[in-house]
Design a protein around this motif. Sequence first.
Motif, mmCIF file in Angstrom:
data_model
loop_
_atom_site.group_PDB
_atom_site.id
_atom_site.type_symbol
_atom_site.label_atom_id
_atom_site.label_comp_id
_atom_site.label_asym_id
_atom_site.label_seq_id
_atom_site.Cartn_x
_atom_site.Cartn_y
_atom_site.Cartn_z
ATOM 1 N N LEU A 176 5.617 -32.558 -26.437
ATOM 2 C CA LEU A 176 5.157 -33.674 -25.623
ATOM 3 C C LEU A 176 5.131 -33.335 -24.131
ATOM 4 C CD1 LEU A 176 6.576 -37.107 -26.872
ATOM 5 C CD2 LEU A 176 4.187 -36.479 -26.514
ATOM 6 N N ALA A 177 6.113 -32.580 -23.660
ATOM 7 C CA ALA A 177 6.194 -32.295 -22.230
ATOM 8 C C ALA A 177 4.940 -31.594 -21.719
ATOM 9 C CB ALA A 177 7.423 -31.449 -21.934
ATOM 10 N N SER A 178 4.347 -30.736 -22.525
ATOM 11 C CA SER A 178 3.136 -30.028 -22.104
ATOM 12 C C SER A 178 1.870 -30.749 -22.542
ATOM 13 C CB SER A 178 3.135 -28.601 -22.664
ATOM 14 O OG SER A 178 3.203 -28.612 -24.080
ATOM 15 N N PHE A 179 1.962 -31.649 -23.531
ATOM 16 C CA PHE A 179 0.787 -32.329 -24.067
ATOM 17 C C PHE A 179 0.508 -33.651 -23.363
ATOM 18 C CE2 PHE A 179 -1.114 -35.173 -27.347
ATOM 19 C CZ PHE A 179 -2.287 -34.464 -27.577
ATOM 20 N N ALA A 180 1.560 -34.360 -22.995
ATOM 21 C CA ALA A 180 1.412 -35.730 -22.480
ATOM 22 C C ALA A 180 1.208 -35.762 -20.973
ATOM 23 C CB ALA A 180 2.638 -36.554 -22.852
ATOM 24 N N ASP A 181 0.540 -36.832 -20.514
ATOM 25 C CA ASP A 181 0.455 -37.126 -19.088
ATOM 26 C C ASP A 181 1.765 -37.725 -18.584
ATOM 27 O OD1 ASP A 181 -2.192 -36.376 -18.558
ATOM 28 O OD2 ASP A 181 -2.977 -38.290 -19.245
ATOM 29 N N ARG A 182 2.279 -38.682 -19.372
ATOM 30 C CA ARG A 182 3.485 -39.404 -18.981
ATOM 31 C C ARG A 182 4.358 -39.601 -20.209
ATOM 32 N NH1 ARG A 182 1.851 -44.971 -16.504
ATOM 33 N NH2 ARG A 182 3.996 -44.932 -15.718
ATOM 34 N N ILE A 183 5.663 -39.558 -20.013
ATOM 35 C CA ILE A 183 6.639 -39.878 -21.059
ATOM 36 C C ILE A 183 7.674 -40.800 -20.430
ATOM 37 C CG2 ILE A 183 8.214 -39.021 -22.832
ATOM 38 C CD1 ILE A 183 6.971 -36.238 -22.429
ATOM 39 N N LEU A 184 7.890 -41.940 -21.059
ATOM 40 C CA LEU A 184 8.884 -42.889 -20.577
ATOM 41 C C LEU A 184 9.958 -43.098 -21.633
ATOM 42 C CD1 LEU A 184 6.669 -45.753 -19.055
ATOM 43 C CD2 LEU A 184 7.743 -43.838 -17.833
ATOM 44 N N VAL A 185 11.162 -43.384 -21.184
ATOM 45 C CA VAL A 185 12.239 -43.808 -22.079
ATOM 46 C C VAL A 185 12.700 -45.191 -21.655
ATOM 47 C CG1 VAL A 185 13.027 -41.498 -22.697
ATOM 48 C CG2 VAL A 185 13.976 -42.632 -20.668
ATOM 49 N N ALA A 186 13.215 -45.938 -22.622
ATOM 50 C CA ALA A 186 13.824 -47.247 -22.362
ATOM 51 C C ALA A 186 15.301 -47.149 -22.716
ATOM 52 C CB ALA A 186 13.149 -48.329 -23.195
ATOM 53 N N ALA A 221 6.772 -53.538 -23.294
ATOM 54 C CA ALA A 221 7.106 -53.066 -21.949
ATOM 55 C C ALA A 221 6.684 -51.612 -21.773
ATOM 56 C CB ALA A 221 8.604 -53.231 -21.690
ATOM 57 N N LEU A 222 6.965 -50.783 -22.768
ATOM 58 C CA LEU A 222 6.564 -49.378 -22.705
ATOM 59 C C LEU A 222 5.049 -49.241 -22.661
ATOM 60 C CD1 LEU A 222 9.106 -47.911 -25.270
ATOM 61 C CD2 LEU A 222 8.871 -47.119 -22.897
ATOM 62 N N ILE A 223 4.355 -49.947 -23.555
ATOM 63 C CA ILE A 223 2.893 -49.842 -23.607
ATOM 64 C C ILE A 223 2.267 -50.342 -22.313
ATOM 65 C CG2 ILE A 223 0.831 -50.750 -24.753
ATOM 66 C CD1 ILE A 223 2.512 -50.715 -27.372
ATOM 67 N N GLY A 224 2.764 -51.485 -21.818
ATOM 68 C CA GLY A 224 2.208 -52.032 -20.594
ATOM 69 C C GLY A 224 2.359 -51.089 -19.419
ATOM 70 N N ARG A 225 3.539 -50.487 -19.284
ATOM 71 C CA ARG A 225 3.769 -49.561 -18.175
ATOM 72 C C ARG A 225 2.909 -48.307 -18.352
ATOM 73 N NH1 ARG A 225 8.488 -48.833 -15.130
ATOM 74 N NH2 ARG A 225 8.932 -51.022 -15.649
ATOM 75 N N LEU A 226 2.805 -47.810 -19.568
ATOM 76 C CA LEU A 226 2.039 -46.591 -19.818
ATOM 77 C C LEU A 226 0.537 -46.814 -19.643
ATOM 78 C CD1 LEU A 226 3.975 -45.391 -22.986
ATOM 79 C CD2 LEU A 226 3.830 -44.113 -20.828
ATOM 80 N N ALA A 227 0.053 -47.998 -20.014
ATOM 81 C CA ALA A 227 -1.388 -48.268 -19.992
ATOM 82 C C ALA A 227 -1.887 -48.705 -18.632
ATOM 83 C CB ALA A 227 -1.725 -49.340 -21.028
ATOM 84 N N THR A 228 -0.994 -48.943 -17.692
ATOM 85 C CA THR A 228 -1.389 -49.396 -16.362
ATOM 86 C C THR A 228 -1.797 -48.208 -15.489
ATOM 87 O OG1 THR A 228 0.094 -51.294 -16.507
ATOM 88 C CG2 THR A 228 -0.604 -50.622 -14.306
ATOM 89 N N ASP A 229 -2.929 -48.347 -14.803
ATOM 90 C CA ASP A 229 -3.399 -47.333 -13.845
ATOM 91 C C ASP A 229 -3.645 -45.973 -14.496
ATOM 92 O OD1 ASP A 229 -3.252 -49.183 -11.750
ATOM 93 O OD2 ASP A 229 -1.152 -48.712 -11.376
ATOM 94 N N THR A 230 -4.212 -45.982 -15.690
ATOM 95 C CA THR A 230 -4.579 -44.718 -16.325
ATOM 96 C C THR A 230 -5.877 -44.193 -15.703
ATOM 97 O OG1 THR A 230 -5.713 -45.950 -18.079
ATOM 98 C CG2 THR A 230 -3.445 -45.242 -18.513
ATOM 99 N N ALA A 231 -6.064 -42.874 -15.753
ATOM 100 C CA ALA A 231 -7.241 -42.256 -15.131
ATOM 101 C C ALA A 231 -8.526 -42.643 -15.847
ATOM 102 C CB ALA A 231 -7.077 -40.739 -15.114
ATOM 103 N N THR A 232 -8.444 -42.885 -17.142
ATOM 104 C CA THR A 232 -9.576 -43.311 -17.959
ATOM 105 C C THR A 232 -9.144 -44.548 -18.742
ATOM 106 O OG1 THR A 232 -8.861 -41.786 -19.705
ATOM 107 C CG2 THR A 232 -10.571 -40.995 -18.190
ATOM 108 N N PRO A 233 -10.071 -45.276 -19.375
ATOM 109 C CA PRO A 233 -9.666 -46.457 -20.142
ATOM 110 C C PRO A 233 -8.567 -46.135 -21.149
ATOM 111 C CG PRO A 233 -12.039 -46.376 -19.935
ATOM 112 C CD PRO A 233 -11.534 -45.086 -19.377
ATOM 113 N N ALA A 234 -7.617 -47.050 -21.275
ATOM 114 C CA ALA A 234 -6.517 -46.859 -22.227
ATOM 115 C C ALA A 234 -7.009 -47.054 -23.651
ATOM 116 C CB ALA A 234 -5.387 -47.831 -21.926
ATOM 117 N N ARG A 235 -6.423 -46.293 -24.568
ATOM 118 C CA ARG A 235 -6.682 -46.455 -26.003
ATOM 119 C C ARG A 235 -5.354 -46.728 -26.692
ATOM 120 N NH1 ARG A 235 -9.532 -42.835 -30.745
ATOM 121 N NH2 ARG A 235 -8.082 -43.485 -32.394
ATOM 122 N N LEU A 236 -5.356 -47.728 -27.576
ATOM 123 C CA LEU A 236 -4.157 -48.098 -28.321
ATOM 124 C C LEU A 236 -4.535 -48.341 -29.772
ATOM 125 C CD1 LEU A 236 -1.108 -48.930 -28.200
ATOM 126 C CD2 LEU A 236 -1.900 -51.265 -27.769
#
Length: 286
Positions: A176-186, A221-236
Amino acid sequence: MTSADELPIRRLTLADLSACLDLSDDRSWGREEHKWRLLLSAGQGYGIDAPPDDPVGGLLAAVVRTSYGGQWHAIGMMLVASRRERQGIGLRLMRHMIAEAEGAPLLLTATGNGRPLYERLGFKALGGITTLTGAFGGAPDAGTGLRPATAADMPEILAYDRPVFGADRTELLTRLASFADRILVARAPDGRLTGFGATWPNVTTTSVGPVLADDPSIGRALIGRLATDTATPARLDVGDEHPELLAWARTHGLAPVGRTTLMVLGAPEAPGDPTRRFAPYSMAHG
């Protein structure tokens, strides 16, 4: 014309990336290079080359299996060139994948076109998945304890993921560290991990997933934070077990663009706890 039974099946490697992208283009799936690189490096790809009498050349078919500790296998990116569809090539390749699994259960996500093939092979439908895309609007749900993940979080992420997903995804999650743009933990006030999520870039969208959490409020909360201000439209991608999440996503600007079916072979249901899985790593990864 060479028959399906005469065409050899071989392992695919990263050297076949361009051919896989060409095959995806042929089926209007888009050139998902970032995802294909992960699939071919973390999974086992299999393909069938066009025979010498084929005027186009390249790959006639491809599929990737991602193995989770030998307990479960996910099948993804099952593609047959449009000029050779409905000639038994996909059936032959899938039978090969079932044999390679050696009795371990298989999980996949089927399009409407692919579902009859999988049903013929004995796969059973578990439920639907709705894909939504768009610009996430409005304030995301308030979430305490959300922060960017660090390398120190990975052991807890792996321990958290295993019972929720239901199999060992160490090979995939450590990438994930090399594949993902962002990783969040709660984290709860006492420091306990209560969820994690990531986003990664695709061709025209930013995919939100995987997202796992203790309850829907943390998942949102995780999805909302991750999907906000993405470079391209978010997909879920939202499973039918989360109707409230589907409705919430729609009120925040994401619109349904497609439906697929989660299917399984060799087990009565998917592994783990689907009530705590709010988005998959990708459809191809189960």
